[in-house]
Design a protein around this motif. Sequence first.
Motif, short mmCIF file in Angstrom:
data_model
loop_
_atom_site.label_atom_id
_atom_site.label_comp_id
_atom_site.label_asym_id
_atom_site.label_seq_id
_atom_site.Cartn_x
_atom_site.Cartn_y
_atom_site.Cartn_z
N SER A 86 50.50 21.32 35.97
CA SER A 86 50.60 21.34 34.51
C SER A 86 49.25 21.57 33.84
O SER A 86 49.21 22.06 32.70
N ARG A 87 48.17 21.24 34.51
CA ARG A 87 46.85 21.45 33.91
C ARG A 87 46.16 22.73 34.43
O ARG A 87 45.02 22.99 34.10
N PHE A 88 46.89 23.49 35.22
CA PHE A 88 46.34 24.73 35.77
C PHE A 88 46.19 25.75 34.65
O PHE A 88 47.16 26.16 34.02
N GLN A 89 44.96 26.16 34.38
CA GLN A 89 44.66 27.07 33.27
C GLN A 89 43.55 28.04 33.69
O GLN A 89 42.38 27.84 33.40
N PRO A 90 43.91 29.09 34.43
CA PRO A 90 42.90 29.99 34.99
C PRO A 90 42.38 31.01 33.96
O PRO A 90 42.59 32.22 34.09
N ASP A 91 41.69 30.53 32.95
CA ASP A 91 41.21 31.42 31.90
C ASP A 91 40.13 32.38 32.38
O ASP A 91 39.83 33.36 31.72
N ARG A 92 39.52 32.08 33.54
CA ARG A 92 38.45 32.94 34.04
C ARG A 92 38.95 33.90 35.13
O ARG A 92 38.15 34.54 35.79
N PHE A 93 40.25 33.96 35.30
CA PHE A 93 40.82 34.93 36.25
C PHE A 93 40.67 36.33 35.66
O PHE A 93 41.23 36.63 34.61
N ASP A 94 39.92 37.19 36.32
CA ASP A 94 39.56 38.50 35.80
C ASP A 94 39.91 39.57 36.84
O ASP A 94 39.10 39.90 37.71
N PRO A 95 41.12 40.11 36.80
CA PRO A 95 41.52 41.11 37.82
C PRO A 95 40.59 42.30 37.89
O PRO A 95 40.32 42.81 38.99
N ALA A 96 40.07 42.76 36.74
CA ALA A 96 39.18 43.92 36.76
C ALA A 96 37.90 43.60 37.53
O ALA A 96 37.40 44.42 38.32
N ALA A 97 37.36 42.39 37.32
CA ALA A 97 36.14 42.00 38.02
C ALA A 97 36.40 41.82 39.51
O ALA A 97 35.55 42.19 40.35
N ILE A 98 37.54 41.25 39.85
CA ILE A 98 37.87 41.05 41.27
C ILE A 98 38.02 42.40 41.97
O ILE A 98 37.49 42.60 43.07
N CYS A 99 38.74 43.31 41.35
CA CYS A 99 38.89 44.64 41.95
C CYS A 99 37.55 45.35 42.04
O CYS A 99 37.26 46.04 43.04
N GLY A 100 36.72 45.20 41.01
CA GLY A 100 35.39 45.80 41.05
C GLY A 100 34.55 45.23 42.17
O GLY A 100 33.80 45.96 42.84
N LEU A 101 34.66 43.91 42.40
CA LEU A 101 33.92 43.27 43.49
C LEU A 101 34.42 43.79 44.84
O LEU A 101 33.63 44.05 45.75
#
Length: 824
Positions: free
Chosen positions: A103-118
């Motif tokens: 219920s407190r899971f809030q992945p506001d820093r999940f950045d698919p573009a950055a992950i794919c770029g990495l």
Amino acid sequence: MRARIGALLTFLMVLSTLAAPASATGSTEPPGKRVRGVPGTVELSADPDLAAWQRLQFGMFIHWGIYSELGGVWQDKPVTSGYSEQIQMWANIDEADYREVASRFQPDRFDPAAICGLAKRAGMRYVVITSKHHDGFSMFDTATTDYDVVDATAYGRDPLKRLADECRRQGLGFGFYFSLVDWHQGHEFDGGNNNPIPPSMEPVIEGQLRELMTNYGPISEVWFDMSSPTVAQSEKFVDIVRELQPRAAVNSRVWNNAGDFRTLGDNEIPSVPLEGTWQTPASVYHETWGYRSWQVRDDLPGKIRDLVVGLTSVRARGGNYLLNIGPRGDGSVVEFEADVLRGIGDWLGRHPGAVLGASATRFGGQPWGEVTVNGTDLFLHVTEWPESGELVLPGLATRVRGVTEDGRRGALDWRRSGDDLVIDLPDRPHDPVLPVLRVSLGGELRVIPAGTARGSDAWPLAELEQGYSYADTGSYPSTRRTVVRQTGHLLSDRGGRVVVAATGTATDPATRYRVEVGGRHRIVTGAELTGGTVGPFTVPANQVTPVTITLADPAHQGQALGLSTGALLVARADRVAGWVQAPAQLETGATTALAVHVTNTSRTPVTGTIGVRAPAGWTTGQAVAFADLAPGQSSTARIPVTVPAGADLGPVALTAALTGDGRPVTASALTEVVAPNVAAGKPASQISTAWDGVPQRAVDGNTAGDYLVDQSSSHTAEPSHQAWWQVDLAGQYPVDTVEIWNRTDCCTERLADYWLIVSPTPITTDSLTEALATPGATAIHQPGTAGRPTVVDLDGATGRYVRVQLESATNPLSLTEVVVRAAT
């Protein structure tokens, strides 16, 4: 120090042999025609979809879920048992408390573009993410349950949809991890995660698979994990993937051999050549895959090097490498892991074409490193810089144009020594991570395999190359390594018609086998293969010809050959061939019964005797008569041979002695005379014992090394601090050599960076420092990974106690065999 004799059991022809090319010095090829070798590149799958998956080569694995929010901590305490992605089980967290975490899971820093770029920055070509782990919490939008990231978290979105779309935008393949264990749907906690799947759980699995295969665009890979499904369940799950994503590659952890590629053990680099399609899942830290807040993160350069070596080793052997990161609960990538991936990408950028886009080769792992090929460029990845200043690449048949160190100006000096390429190295390598040598070839890569038999009329092929795979019966613990191919190689000084004879037995005489000589093949039953000759075939002159046995109709790529082949004989038609099948070593003072064969490839029955010719001073048994040996048939005699106690050590040839009618030809076997093994059966001990791996296994004479199949290895507890094993020889001996035999199944990298200690006085401490200081002890450091075997010269150091001890503060010690050769 006595030089080791390589390629034992290489058969020499008595009546006619081909001389090896002379050694040539200087950075030019010697004049004259070279032997034409076999193709040296490992080809991709004949299935175009699987070949496309193999071309992905290097991917990013992402373990991310509700467990990431906990970061390996429960109730303010680190959970040190198990992987952190399984913290619900290891900390025994009930579902109500786990739902509160969600219920407190809030992945506001999940950045698919950055992950794919990495991923692209690291050189990766595809991404595989956990859609659902063992906790049963779906990290995607599903209609099968509200226990998912959209319905049960404050985030309320489908992060995997965002990642799939971004992978497509950036040109990366995309795939899903999917756990068949599901604690939310009713599976009990099981430390082995081998729960059967009840019928009540099947509709949820099927529904979720259909959603994943329908709503996220093209899928490159489906990565099932754990559980113990039935054959019908495995086939059903694969059929769903086939129906909706026909080009997706399915891994073997769907079980019951229903997948497309074999998933090896975690971080496993195979110690033997593997056939077919396979992948190694690797982790930045061996301790966990999911995020662990208290994980030790240090030695960035060392970590980059370890993973570059892992990537290179897997690619050089023909596998795909799937390297994991574990983002935090907020979706951010751990900075250390990002730095590791960028470091790998920097290394790949310094060596374009050396790994990505390159192919595996038939050279396999070398004592100094790995070999890949890209067009006419051969890349030598030097993981262990030879102290001798010379690097030897054995069996290269293609002409060489030049050698350089990748990234450094100027050519390196090189020369030919027979079939070997010898390169003079600079004092130190240029690349601090992993140096690469580039060998420019004058054409297609061709090699002369070790053990290639040379001759004119008959070629006993005792040093058979084994091709391995894996098979299972429905679970991780049931997985076993299998032999799926046997190949011998011959080189003839003149072409002609030949036939093949095999000794041994087939598990099922009716099994159909494909026998291939060069480019021609015949299909025979097991009874026909082991009961007579197969052929005729034609072999060309001055060209290595492979002789290969595989199943004609394998049910899957890991199906065992089911053939116990002692040796193969290739002989010209219309001859009677006698040949010796000798072990790799014969001990002084010992008597061994050798198998001596006679094969009739002529058109009429033959009668005569078969025996053994040995060096002067040796004792051999009487020749054995054979009568009316029919065409195409073989006969085997057991002839005892005794090596005198004072015989010279080193290589000797044992020759078949054949009398009788027909057109006889006889052949010799090269074996090595060695000192007795004084460790066999002696009392052994080790710092601790785990997995039933008792210390006595390392002196039981069994060097097979497949822990799960033959129980031939010892094992200490894990983790273990500077783990040790030792044997009491029950007397003082001048030790000549010690052979260290590693395992053959998994975990071979653990037996590395170790010390061999020989002492006349007891070694009574667990401390490596104190053990090295034992009065009178001789200690030799072995920085590399142990082989099969690694032979260490002791030059007659006197001792009664022999210890093997690791430098590692965490690795357990597993030994298959320790052989101590000493003067008695």
